[in-house]
Design a protein around this motif. Structure first.
Motif, PDB file in Angstrom:
ATOM      1  N   LEU A  85      24.952  14.200  27.638  1.00 28.20           N
ATOM      2  CA  LEU A  85      24.401  14.304  28.984  1.00 28.20           C
ATOM      3  C   LEU A  85      24.914  15.571  29.660  1.00 28.20           C
ATOM      4  CD1 LEU A  85      24.627  10.684  30.441  1.00 28.20           C
ATOM      5  CD2 LEU A  85      22.705  11.792  29.309  1.00 28.20           C
ATOM      6  N   GLU A  86      24.084  16.118  30.528  1.00 28.42           N
ATOM      7  CA  GLU A  86      24.480  17.292  31.299  1.00 28.42           C
ATOM      8  C   GLU A  86      25.294  16.810  32.498  1.00 28.42           C
ATOM      9  OE1 GLU A  86      22.437  21.105  33.607  1.00 28.42           O
ATOM     10  OE2 GLU A  86      21.200  19.570  32.643  1.00 28.42           O
ATOM     11  N   LEU A  87      26.616  16.966  32.415  1.00 27.67           N
ATOM     12  CA  LEU A  87      27.505  16.431  33.444  1.00 27.67           C
ATOM     13  C   LEU A  87      27.801  17.507  34.486  1.00 27.67           C
ATOM     14  CD1 LEU A  87      29.993  14.382  31.222  1.00 27.67           C
ATOM     15  CD2 LEU A  87      27.998  13.560  32.489  1.00 27.67           C
ATOM     16  N   THR A  88      27.084  17.451  35.586  1.00 26.65           N
ATOM     17  CA  THR A  88      27.342  18.373  36.689  1.00 26.65           C
ATOM     18  C   THR A  88      28.525  17.859  37.506  1.00 26.65           C
ATOM     19  OG1 THR A  88      25.877  17.182  38.192  1.00 26.65           O
ATOM     20  CG2 THR A  88      24.884  18.882  36.798  1.00 26.65           C
ATOM     21  N   PRO A  89      29.177  18.727  38.288  1.00 23.51           N
ATOM     22  CA  PRO A  89      30.286  18.266  39.142  1.00 23.51           C
ATOM     23  C   PRO A  89      29.877  17.125  40.067  1.00 23.51           C
ATOM     24  CG  PRO A  89      30.287  20.653  39.019  1.00 23.51           C
ATOM     25  CD  PRO A  89      29.049  20.198  38.326  1.00 23.51           C
ATOM     26  N   ALA A  90      28.682  17.207  40.661  1.00 23.90           N
ATOM     27  CA  ALA A  90      28.226  16.155  41.573  1.00 23.90           C
ATOM     28  C   ALA A  90      28.076  14.824  40.848  1.00 23.90           C
ATOM     29  CB  ALA A  90      26.901  16.558  42.210  1.00 23.90           C
ATOM     30  N   LEU A  91      27.509  14.848  39.627  1.00 27.19           N
ATOM     31  CA  LEU A  91      27.329  13.626  38.858  1.00 27.19           C
ATOM     32  C   LEU A  91      28.684  13.031  38.463  1.00 27.19           C
ATOM     33  CD1 LEU A  91      25.710  11.527  37.304  1.00 27.19           C
ATOM     34  CD2 LEU A  91      25.471  13.173  35.430  1.00 27.19           C
ATOM     35  N   CYS A  92      29.604  13.870  38.002  1.00 27.34           N
ATOM     36  CA  CYS A  92      30.920  13.393  37.577  1.00 27.34           C
ATOM     37  C   CYS A  92      31.669  12.716  38.730  1.00 27.34           C
ATOM     38  CB  CYS A  92      31.754  14.541  37.024  1.00 27.34           C
ATOM     39  SG  CYS A  92      31.159  15.192  35.443  1.00 27.34           S
ATOM     40  N   ILE A  93      31.649  13.346  39.899  1.00 29.21           N
ATOM     41  CA  ILE A  93      32.359  12.791  41.045  1.00 29.21           C
ATOM     42  C   ILE A  93      31.743  11.457  41.463  1.00 29.21           C
ATOM     43  CG2 ILE A  93      32.799  13.133  43.519  1.00 29.21           C
ATOM     44  CD1 ILE A  93      33.264  16.083  42.894  1.00 29.21           C
ATOM     45  N   VAL A 117      21.120   9.999  19.453  1.00 25.51           N
ATOM     46  CA  VAL A 117      22.250   9.266  20.032  1.00 25.51           C
ATOM     47  C   VAL A 117      23.011  10.231  20.934  1.00 25.51           C
ATOM     48  CG1 VAL A 117      24.340   7.937  19.571  1.00 25.51           C
ATOM     49  CG2 VAL A 117      22.406   7.806  17.981  1.00 25.51           C
ATOM     50  N   ILE A 118      23.099   9.879  22.210  1.00 23.72           N
ATOM     51  CA  ILE A 118      23.709  10.757  23.208  1.00 23.72           C
ATOM     52  C   ILE A 118      25.153  10.338  23.447  1.00 23.72           C
ATOM     53  CG2 ILE A 118      23.466  11.708  25.528  1.00 23.72           C
ATOM     54  CD1 ILE A 118      20.619  10.467  25.543  1.00 23.72           C
ATOM     55  N   SER A 119      26.020  11.318  23.569  1.00 22.55           N
ATOM     56  CA  SER A 119      27.423  11.061  23.884  1.00 22.55           C
ATOM     57  C   SER A 119      27.678  11.268  25.373  1.00 22.55           C
ATOM     58  CB  SER A 119      28.323  12.005  23.086  1.00 22.55           C
ATOM     59  OG  SER A 119      29.659  11.910  23.543  1.00 22.55           O
ATOM     60  N   MET A 151      25.391  15.271   7.753  1.00 24.20           N
ATOM     61  CA  MET A 151      24.121  14.565   7.867  1.00 24.20           C
ATOM     62  C   MET A 151      23.370  15.045   9.114  1.00 24.20           C
ATOM     63  SD  MET A 151      23.452  10.454   8.218  1.00 24.20           S
ATOM     64  CE  MET A 151      24.230  10.151   6.617  1.00 24.20           C
ATOM     65  N   ALA A 152      22.102  15.411   8.950  1.00 19.91           N
ATOM     66  CA  ALA A 152      21.295  15.869  10.074  1.00 19.91           C
ATOM     67  C   ALA A 152      20.911  14.676  10.947  1.00 19.91           C
ATOM     68  CB  ALA A 152      20.049  16.570   9.564  1.00 19.91           C
ATOM     69  N   TYR A 153      20.855  14.887  12.248  1.00 15.74           N
ATOM     70  CA  TYR A 153      20.478  13.806  13.159  1.00 15.74           C
ATOM     71  C   TYR A 153      19.679  14.382  14.316  1.00 15.74           C
ATOM     72  CZ  TYR A 153      24.580  15.531  15.715  1.00 15.74           C
ATOM     73  OH  TYR A 153      25.490  16.322  16.376  1.00 15.74           O
ATOM     74  N   ALA A 154      18.873  13.518  14.916  1.00 14.38           N
ATOM     75  CA  ALA A 154      18.050  13.935  16.054  1.00 14.38           C
ATOM     76  C   ALA A 154      18.948  14.275  17.237  1.00 14.38           C
ATOM     77  CB  ALA A 154      17.081  12.812  16.423  1.00 14.38           C
ATOM     78  N   LYS A 155      18.574  15.293  17.994  1.00 13.51           N
ATOM     79  CA  LYS A 155      19.389  15.734  19.126  1.00 13.51           C
ATOM     80  C   LYS A 155      18.624  15.531  20.434  1.00 13.51           C
ATOM     81  CE  LYS A 155      21.738  19.102  16.212  1.00 13.51           C
ATOM     82  NZ  LYS A 155      22.043  20.529  15.944  1.00 13.51           N
ATOM     83  N   PHE A 156      19.371  15.214  21.475  1.00 14.20           N
ATOM     84  CA  PHE A 156      18.793  15.003  22.796  1.00 14.20           C
ATOM     85  C   PHE A 156      18.889  16.300  23.585  1.00 14.20           C
ATOM     86  CE2 PHE A 156      18.781  13.650  27.236  1.00 14.20           C
ATOM     87  CZ  PHE A 156      17.734  12.739  27.253  1.00 14.20           C
ATOM     88  N   THR A 157      17.745  16.819  23.984  1.00 10.45           N
ATOM     89  CA  THR A 157      17.717  18.074  24.730  1.00 10.45           C
ATOM     90  C   THR A 157      17.452  17.794  26.210  1.00 10.45           C
ATOM     91  OG1 THR A 157      15.334  18.348  24.349  1.00 10.45           O
ATOM     92  CG2 THR A 157      16.847  19.300  22.710  1.00 10.45           C
TER      93      THR A 157
END
Length: 254
Positions: free
Chosen positions: A134-142, A120-122, A1-7
């Motif tokens: 989401l774009e998980l950078t090292p700084a954000l993750c920590i 829908v973002i994971s 099923m096609a779904y909208a993507k978050f860019t």
């Protein structure tokens, strides 16, 4: 099923809705996400409409927490508060076999049928999503990991102090002071130094140590246990913590 993507470009113009499982934790986490350019709104509705929307959109054999989360999202999208063409949903995926990994697919099915333009973002650390996460950078993750540790401490201190506070509302004020201190230290997209982390832990303990408490009469301890969403979420447990406090008890959330 096609779904909208978050860019990545969408974070500048999109409002991201997130469910509320752990109030202290999630309020802190979304404030950190805001520093990285995301506009996140924590959904806190506990109305009967949430359950009704869940029952309309999820098979009734699905677990109650998944039903509530889907229902809360659907209620928000139908409320008229948000621009549907610039709104996304955020859900966590743990990588396990339960709803924590799989209800993103329930959400996407609902969106495809009723709001096909809403992505829908994971949020996951296991590489489960490649094109809508989401774009998980090292700084954000920590920062997010440290935020969870701080929130654990804040939640424990809150439950130990709130039943005994001499000045009504002083424990809530202490939470706000500590959250503001964390955000001020976690500024920008830089990495957090360990020295800052130790300082903040001591600061939190100092703030709560100054609260005026009356422990001449020990309250009845009541442990809240069970499934994680129902245990911690005010929506999932019908505001059980508030009820126990009103009955003169001390809630304990392990």
């Amino acid at each position: 099923m096609a779904y909208a993507k978050f860019t990545p470009e969408m974070k500048k113009t999109y409002t991201i809705l997130a469910p509320n499982m752990l109030p202290i934790h999630f309020h802190l986490l979304i404030r950190i996400l805001e520093q990285f350019g995301y506009h996140v709104v924590l959904l806190e509705s506990t109305s009967r409409t949430v359950v009704e929307e869940g029952l309309k959109n999820v098979h009734n054999d699905t677990c109650y927490p998944a039903l509530l989360v889907v229902g809360q999202f659907m209620e928000a999208l139908k409320s008229g508060k948000y621009d549907i063409d610039h709104t996304a949903l955020l859900i966590t995926q743990t990588g396990g076999g339960c709803r924590a990994s799989n209800y993103i697919h329930l959400l996407r099915k609902c969106m495809a049928e009723q709001f096909p333009q809403v992505p829908v973002i994971s949020l996951n650390f296991a590489g489960l999503e490649k094109d809508s996460s989401l774009e998980l950078t090292p700084a954000l993750c920590i920062k997010m990991v440290y935020a969870v540790l701080y929130a654990d401490l804040l939640m424990t201190l809150f439950n130990q102090c709130r039943p005994y506070e001499v000045v009504p509302g002083s424990t809530d004020k202490a939470i706000d002071i500590c959250m503001d201190a964390v955000i001020k230290r976690f500024t920008g997209e830089r990495m957090v130094r360990y020295g800052e982390v130790k300082h903040l832990f001591r600061f939190v303990l100092t703030v709560f140590g100054k609260l005026k408490l009356d422990k001449t009469q020990k309250k009845k301890l009541v442990g809240i246990v069970g499934e994680i969403y129902v245990k911690f979420s005010p929506l999932g447990n019908n505001r059980l913590e508030e009820f126990l406090l009103s009955e003169g008890c001390e809630p304990v959330l392990p």
